[in-house]
Design a protein around this motif. Structure first.
Motif, mmCIF file in Angstrom:
data_model
loop_
_atom_site.group_PDB
_atom_site.id
_atom_site.type_symbol
_atom_site.label_atom_id
_atom_site.label_comp_id
_atom_site.label_asym_id
_atom_site.label_seq_id
_atom_site.Cartn_x
_atom_site.Cartn_y
_atom_site.Cartn_z
ATOM 1 N N SER A 1 1.032 -1.248 -0.065
ATOM 2 C CA SER A 1 -0.155 -0.138 0.145
ATOM 3 C C SER A 1 0.817 1.314 0.049
ATOM 4 C CB SER A 1 -0.894 0.030 1.323
ATOM 5 O OG SER A 1 -1.587 1.174 1.400
ATOM 6 N N ASP A 2 0.658 2.358 -0.532
ATOM 7 C CA ASP A 2 1.058 3.628 -0.474
ATOM 8 C C ASP A 2 0.926 4.293 0.981
ATOM 9 O OD1 ASP A 2 -1.587 3.716 -1.037
ATOM 10 O OD2 ASP A 2 -1.313 4.992 -2.986
ATOM 11 N N ASN A 3 0.075 3.605 1.682
ATOM 12 C CA ASN A 3 0.061 3.871 3.135
ATOM 13 C C ASN A 3 1.343 3.450 3.976
ATOM 14 O OD1 ASN A 3 -2.570 5.362 3.170
ATOM 15 N ND2 ASN A 3 -3.531 3.225 3.282
ATOM 16 N N ALA A 4 2.015 2.585 3.447
ATOM 17 C CA ALA A 4 3.160 2.064 3.960
ATOM 18 C C ALA A 4 4.527 2.905 3.642
ATOM 19 C CB ALA A 4 3.348 0.552 3.489
ATOM 20 N N ALA A 5 4.125 3.738 2.671
ATOM 21 C CA ALA A 5 5.514 4.586 2.287
ATOM 22 C C ALA A 5 5.853 5.615 3.195
ATOM 23 C CB ALA A 5 4.976 5.285 1.070
ATOM 24 N N ARG A 6 7.193 5.993 3.099
ATOM 25 C CA ARG A 6 7.762 6.951 4.095
ATOM 26 C C ARG A 6 7.054 8.215 3.914
ATOM 27 N NH1 ARG A 6 12.925 8.138 2.654
ATOM 28 N NH2 ARG A 6 12.490 7.400 0.459
ATOM 29 N N VAL A 7 7.389 8.985 5.123
ATOM 30 C CA VAL A 7 7.161 10.595 4.989
ATOM 31 C C VAL A 7 7.945 11.263 4.058
ATOM 32 C CG1 VAL A 7 6.568 12.745 6.323
ATOM 33 C CG2 VAL A 7 5.913 10.353 7.073
ATOM 34 N N HIS A 8 7.754 12.181 3.342
ATOM 35 C CA HIS A 8 8.590 12.711 2.377
ATOM 36 C C HIS A 8 9.642 13.746 3.481
ATOM 37 C CE1 HIS A 8 10.307 15.253 -0.626
ATOM 38 N NE2 HIS A 8 10.290 14.267 -1.438
ATOM 39 N N PRO A 9 10.815 13.651 3.171
ATOM 40 C CA PRO A 9 11.664 14.566 3.787
ATOM 41 C C PRO A 9 11.095 16.115 3.998
ATOM 42 C CG PRO A 9 12.931 13.329 2.636
ATOM 43 C CD PRO A 9 11.655 12.799 1.909
ATOM 44 N N ARG A 10 10.661 16.594 2.808
ATOM 45 C CA ARG A 10 10.321 17.961 2.939
ATOM 46 C C ARG A 10 8.887 18.101 3.419
ATOM 47 N NH1 ARG A 10 10.410 19.505 -3.462
ATOM 48 N NH2 ARG A 10 8.522 21.229 -2.736
ATOM 49 N N VAL A 11 8.232 17.065 4.060
ATOM 50 C CA VAL A 11 7.092 17.210 4.795
ATOM 51 C C VAL A 11 7.659 17.317 6.273
ATOM 52 C CG1 VAL A 11 5.200 15.859 5.699
ATOM 53 C CG2 VAL A 11 5.518 16.124 3.147
ATOM 54 N N TRP A 12 8.621 16.272 6.700
ATOM 55 C CA TRP A 12 9.070 16.270 7.863
ATOM 56 C C TRP A 12 9.782 17.724 8.296
ATOM 57 C CZ3 TRP A 12 7.744 13.284 11.296
ATOM 58 C CH2 TRP A 12 7.625 11.752 11.073
ATOM 59 N N GLN A 13 10.575 18.285 7.174
ATOM 60 C CA GLN A 13 10.897 19.575 7.389
ATOM 61 C C GLN A 13 9.862 20.845 7.533
ATOM 62 O OE1 GLN A 13 14.392 20.327 7.819
ATOM 63 N NE2 GLN A 13 13.544 22.263 8.648
ATOM 64 N N ALA A 14 8.541 20.569 6.990
ATOM 65 C CA ALA A 14 7.698 21.682 7.020
ATOM 66 C C ALA A 14 7.192 21.455 8.642
ATOM 67 C CB ALA A 14 6.509 21.225 6.420
ATOM 68 N N MET A 15 7.190 20.389 9.114
ATOM 69 C CA MET A 15 6.551 20.042 10.466
ATOM 70 C C MET A 15 7.302 20.610 11.446
ATOM 71 S SD MET A 15 4.351 16.481 10.570
ATOM 72 C CE MET A 15 5.590 15.586 9.814
ATOM 73 N N ARG A 16 8.791 20.555 11.263
ATOM 74 C CA ARG A 16 9.795 20.982 12.214
ATOM 75 C C ARG A 16 9.743 22.429 12.151
ATOM 76 N NH1 ARG A 16 12.789 16.419 10.602
ATOM 77 N NH2 ARG A 16 13.666 17.436 8.609
ATOM 78 N N ASP A 17 9.711 23.081 10.903
ATOM 79 C CA ASP A 17 9.550 24.755 10.658
ATOM 80 C C ASP A 17 8.334 25.129 11.668
ATOM 81 O OD1 ASP A 17 11.827 24.414 9.615
ATOM 82 O OD2 ASP A 17 10.902 24.714 7.343
#
Length: 335
Positions: free
Chosen positions: A9-25
């Motif tokens: 499933s595409d639900n099993a995929a990783r979180v994209h690095p730019r999404v992680w960075q946006a949450m950190r920001d």
């Protein structure tokens, strides 16, 4: 144990690095719930993307997004025309009936889990007028469908015209909207057509837990905000949900990632050949394989689901490795 060759499933995929960075920001003080600056940017960003004004609220699951949208269109005594293999019918554990306080799903047929004008009309024709039978209040379609097939713009226009003629709301479950738009090669507006509400999927396309619920009628969005709170889906730190959505949408990452997933599926399709149930129009493939053939593939480390129609389902993601897609294509071709 998860396989290194993951096609479940595409639900099993990783979180994209730019999404992680946006949450950190976003990890700084701001107003709670949906009063933060990021949440307030959603209306403008999506209005620009779709070329018409829309009001946007976020949700953390596709089930919640679908049901919150439909709850603004359908009274408890009404019904929703949908495909009998749609996600709201087959995979949401009765959530539509729960959120809609008993409203009924009116099931229609259509090839590849897609509705068409004829299928919708067949359901409507079976409903007698009057208080003794559930009346249709809305139509729900899925872009791309549960078999990964995309509605072309002209199909959407036809369904929209039918819905308007009958005074029905039109909802689109867009869990894989990005994949459909990427395959169609058209604008977001054309891939959505004349819908009243769209559940714009992000979680399957690089986000962690974010869906954008678009209303092209601001009054419906106001109602959905009350229902979201009542249903327990108003996050106290909503800026982290909004940050994920903006990271995908503001600079076109949503379409880029969907294109990558679609390309991986196309690679596999080349090896599956005549075993394909449908030619791929997104990131999902349904392949005719015997139980022994499936066991062979699993023995080679490929993870996938068996589908109710007897096919095997393979789903590619934004992070599907090219070498894994090519290996699967070769493995299927060699069976």
């Amino acid at each position: 144990m998860a396989s290194s060759r993951q096609f479940l499933s595409d639900n099993a995929a990783r979180v994209h690095p730019r999404v992680w960075q946006a949450m950190r920001d976003a990890d700084g003080p701001d107003l709670p719930y949906d009063g933060d600056a990021l949440s307030k940017r959603l209306d403008v960003v999506f209005s620009d993307l779709f070329g018409r004004p829309c009001a946007v609220i976020w949700a953390s699951t596709g089930t919640a997004a679908n049901c919150l949208a439909l709850a603004t269109m359908v009274e408890p005594h009404g019904g929703v025309v949908c495909h009998r293999e749609s996600h709201i019918e087959s995979d949401e554990c009765g959530a539509p009936g729960f959120y809609l306080h008993g409203a009924k799903l009116l099931l229609a047929d259509g090839s590849g889990a897609k509705l068409d004008v004829g299928g919708i009309e067949a359901v409507l024709a079976g409903i007698t007028r009057g208080i003794h039978q559930v009346q249709a209040h809305a139509v729900s379609i899925t872009q791309a469908s549960e078999y990964g097939l995309a509605y072309a713009p002209d199909e959407l226009v036809a369904i929209g015209a039918l819905a308007r003629a009958h005074g029905l709301g039109l909802h689109m479950d867009g869990a894989r909207f990005a994949n459909a738009a990427a395959w169609l090669g058209c604008s977001a507006a054309e891939a959505a057509g004349p819908v009243d509400a769209l559940s714009f999927g992000c979680t399957k396309n690089g986000a962690m837990d974010a869906e954008a619920l678009l209303f092209f009628d601001e009054g419906k969005a106001d109602l959905a905000r009350w229902r979201r709170k009542r249903a327990g889906h108003l996050h106290s730190k909503g800026r982290f949900v909004a940050a994920q959505i903006l990271a995908l949408v503001e600079h076109g990452l949503w379409l880029e990632l969907a294109g990558q997933a679609n390309a991986a599926a196309a690679e596999i399709a080349g090896g599956a050949g005549g075993r394909l149930l449908f030619a791929p129009q997104s990131n999902e493939l349904f392949v005719r394989l015997t139980p022994a053939e499936r066991a062979t593939l699993r023995g080679q480390g490929f993870a996938f689901y068996d589908w109710d129609d007897g096919t095997a389902r393979f789903v590619c993601s934004w992070d599907t490795r090219q070498e894994d897609a090519l290996a699967l294509a070769r493995a299927i071709a060699a069976i």
